[in-house]
Scaffold this active site. Structure first.
Site, PDB file in Angstrom:
ATOM      1  N   TYR A 156       0.870  -1.189   0.000  1.00 42.17           N
ATOM      2  CA  TYR A 156       0.000   0.000   0.000  1.00 42.17           C
ATOM      3  C   TYR A 156       0.898   1.228   0.000  1.00 42.17           C
ATOM      4  CZ  TYR A 156      -3.390   3.514   1.373  1.00 42.17           C
ATOM      5  OH  TYR A 156      -4.189   4.636   1.392  1.00 42.17           O
TER       6      TYR A 156
ATOM      7  N   ASP B 135       9.488   3.667  -0.321  1.00 44.76           N
ATOM      8  CA  ASP B 135       8.383   4.236   0.435  1.00 44.76           C
ATOM      9  C   ASP B 135       8.648   3.932   1.906  1.00 44.76           C
ATOM     10  OD1 ASP B 135       6.111   4.798   1.814  1.00 44.76           O
ATOM     11  OD2 ASP B 135       4.729   3.816   0.419  1.00 44.76           O
TER      12      ASP B 135
ATOM     13  N   LYS C 151       3.804  10.194   8.112  1.00 42.68           N
ATOM     14  CA  LYS C 151       3.464   9.606   9.420  1.00 42.68           C
ATOM     15  C   LYS C 151       4.279  10.182  10.586  1.00 42.68           C
ATOM     16  CE  LYS C 151       1.248   5.542   7.604  1.00 42.68           C
ATOM     17  NZ  LYS C 151      -0.093   5.222   7.963  1.00 42.68           N
TER      18      LYS C 151
HETATM   19  C1  LIG Z   1       3.713   2.494   3.247  1.00 44.65           C
HETATM   20  C2  LIG Z   1       2.683   3.571   3.111  1.00 44.65           C
HETATM   21  N1  LIG Z   1       2.806   4.474   2.131  1.00 44.65           N
HETATM   22  C3  LIG Z   1       1.917   5.481   1.970  1.00 44.65           C
HETATM   23  C4  LIG Z   1       0.843   5.594   2.815  1.00 44.65           C
HETATM   24  C5  LIG Z   1      -0.146   6.697   2.632  1.00 44.65           C
HETATM   25  O1  LIG Z   1       0.000   7.632   3.656  1.00 44.65           O
HETATM   26  P1  LIG Z   1      -1.197   8.652   3.976  1.00 44.65           P
HETATM   27  O2  LIG Z   1      -2.274   7.874   4.620  1.00 44.65           O
HETATM   28  O3  LIG Z   1      -0.539   9.658   4.891  1.00 44.65           O
HETATM   29  O4  LIG Z   1      -1.603   9.267   2.689  1.00 44.65           O
HETATM   30  C6  LIG Z   1       0.683   4.666   3.857  1.00 44.65           C
HETATM   31  C7  LIG Z   1      -0.467   4.766   4.787  1.00 44.65           C
HETATM   32  O5  LIG Z   1      -0.744   3.916   5.576  1.00 44.65           O
HETATM   33  C8  LIG Z   1       1.625   3.630   4.004  1.00 44.65           C
HETATM   34  O6  LIG Z   1       1.493   2.706   4.963  1.00 44.65           O
END
Ligand SMILES: Cc1ncc(COP(=O)(O)O)c(C=O)c1O
Length: 453
Positions: free
Chosen positions: A161, A263, A291
């Protein structure tokens, strides 16, 4: 083996759901009442997991308090944001100070420079830009890889994700039926909102499989802009990469003129001061953060090499946003990075993590629950599968029921975990104590005994 008696397990789940519902009357009442203005009665679909959304009143230190007045050790951490815990004095001071001086100008403030330099030091990537969420960070990274190469397609891992923009809303949690062959997975859109031509631009490969990436790069020569990967997977439990995989991936992509994006929205700042980049020693071309970086405020950042970020500096790509570099967020980031997430914080995460690992593995050994514990500094998980999970297809075999019953038992006995059972893991904060994490282990022991009763 504990957990194999399905009748016992179903009975336990039913009992624990009853306890949950009895404890969360006010949450359910609010949710029902607000469903005419909030679709589904929540602010984000992920806030609504079975058996029901829990409404929070406030947080303090390592604890949260729900609207029914119940006090929990918070190991949910707001899906990985909460490494600083709640109302940390340094964040409170920084944000209070900033709020009195104005919170938004859409012009740069000097805290951005402090944060960019600290991120460059931690992650080894020289240039940084800011945005407002993990979704924006991964979207910026993909825009950059496409701009820098002039190529349309990206590679992503099955079961990862990366936020909710179109390019990555592909094969997040595909059903076993839709997923296709293991080594050549189908690109499966999430829901129906992503148009097919966009879905086709995202090519999916299994985690840990270099040959699959090489095949895509050869078969789709000059089509692949780059690959986005969570270098330790954290949305299907917690899966570390096989030895050498990340370094070899970088070499392979570069050989084909493509870029590598890590990521680190979840992993960055959680597994080490410099994330998986430090943990693995592998430097990506682009790195996404969000985060935990904002100390509890909405945030996002993207780091990159001079070459790739040069496309922004030259004005070839507009990396923009009204709230980018927002002064309130920047003030919280400075406090988080320079005052809270110090080297000592990670030593303490490691110590508390070891108590959790030893305690949970002890229960597993004593009771025969099919599972194992993984701890990576501030993050950790018990995974309910006898053999270690290496990729999404193996993750599908993890027991949903055991993950769910543990979530219920933890909740009903005062530990709030992120909902969505087997996909999530725990987050520790600098404000957690030994007593907090021992509560998790004691609850797990209670579950083990109930499953072997
Ligand atoms: C690995 C990863 N990338 C991107 C995101 C997206 O982040 P946001 O919810 O701040 O848009 C998340 C959200 O859980 C994530 O776990």
């Amino acid at each position: 083996m504990a957990g194999n008696d399905l009748e016992l397990l179903d009975g336990l789940i039913a009992d624990q759901e009853k306890v949950f519902l009895a404890r969360t009357g006010e949450s359910q009442r609010i949710r029902q009442e607000c469903a005419d203005v909030l679709p589904g009665g929540v602010a984000s679909n992920w806030q609504d997991a079975p058996p029901g959304a829990v409404w929070i009143d406030h947080g303090a230190g390592s604890h949260v308090f729900d609207v029914d007045g119940t006090d929990y050790v918070d190991m949910h951490g707001g899906f990985g944001v909460g490494i600083v815990g709640h109302a940390h004095p340094a964040v409170v001071a920084a944000v209070s100070d900033r709020v009195r001086k104005g919170t938004h100008f859409a012009q740069p403030t000097t805290d951005s420079v402090v944060v960019a330099r600290e991120l460059a030091r931690r992650f080894g990537l020289p240039m940084w830009r800011f945005n407002n969420s993990g979704t924006e960070s991964t979207m910026d990274a993909i825009h950059l890889m496409r701009t820098a190469t002039g190529r349309p397609r990206i590679i992503k891992i099955e079961g990862s994700y990366h936020g909710h923009h179109d390019s990555v809303q592909v094969s997040v949690y595909p059903s076993a039926d839709a997923a296709g062959p293991f080594a050549r997975p189908n690109s499966v859109p999430v829901g129906t909102a992503v148009p097919k031509p966009l879905v086709d631009l995202t090519v999916v490969v299994p985690f840990g499989d270099l040959a699959a990436v090489e095949r895509v790069l050869v078969e789709q020569r000059d089509q692949i802009a780059g690959m986005i990967i969570e270098p330790i997977m954290m949305n299907i439990g917690l899966i570390a990469p096989p030895p050498g995989y990340l370094a070899d991936l970088r070499t392979l992509l570069h050989r084909h003129g493509a870029y590598l994006t890590f990521d680190e929205v979840k992993t960055g700042l959680a597994v080490a001061p410099g994330g998986v980049t430090e943990w693995s020693g592998v430097q990506p071309d682009l790195l996404c953060l969000a985060k935990a970086l904002g100390g509890g405020l909405p945030c996002g950042a993207i780091g990159g090499s001079e070459e790739v970020m040069g496309w922004i500096a030259d004005g070839k790509i507009d990396q923009v946003g009204t709230f980018n570099g927002n002064p309130l967020t920047m003030a919280a980031m400075v406090a988080t990075l320079t005052e809270i997430l110090t080297p000592d914080a990670y030593t303490e995460f490691d110590r508390l993590g070891e108590i959790l690992r030893e305690g949970c593995d002890g229960v597993i050994e004593r009771t025969g629950i099919a599972g194992y514990t993984t701890v990576l500094s501030g993050r950790g998980a018990v995974t309910y599968r006898g053999e270690r999970v290496r990729n999404y297809r193996e993750y599908l075999e993890v027991s949903d029921e055991l993950a769910y019953v543990n979530w219920l038992v933890q909740f009903n006995r005062g530990v709030f975990m992120a909902p969505w059972g087997k996909s999530e893991n725990w987050t520790l904060s600098v404000q957690h104590s030994e007593e907090d994490v021992r509560r998790y282990v004691d609850n797990f022991d209670y579950l083990g005994k109930a499953l072997t009763a």
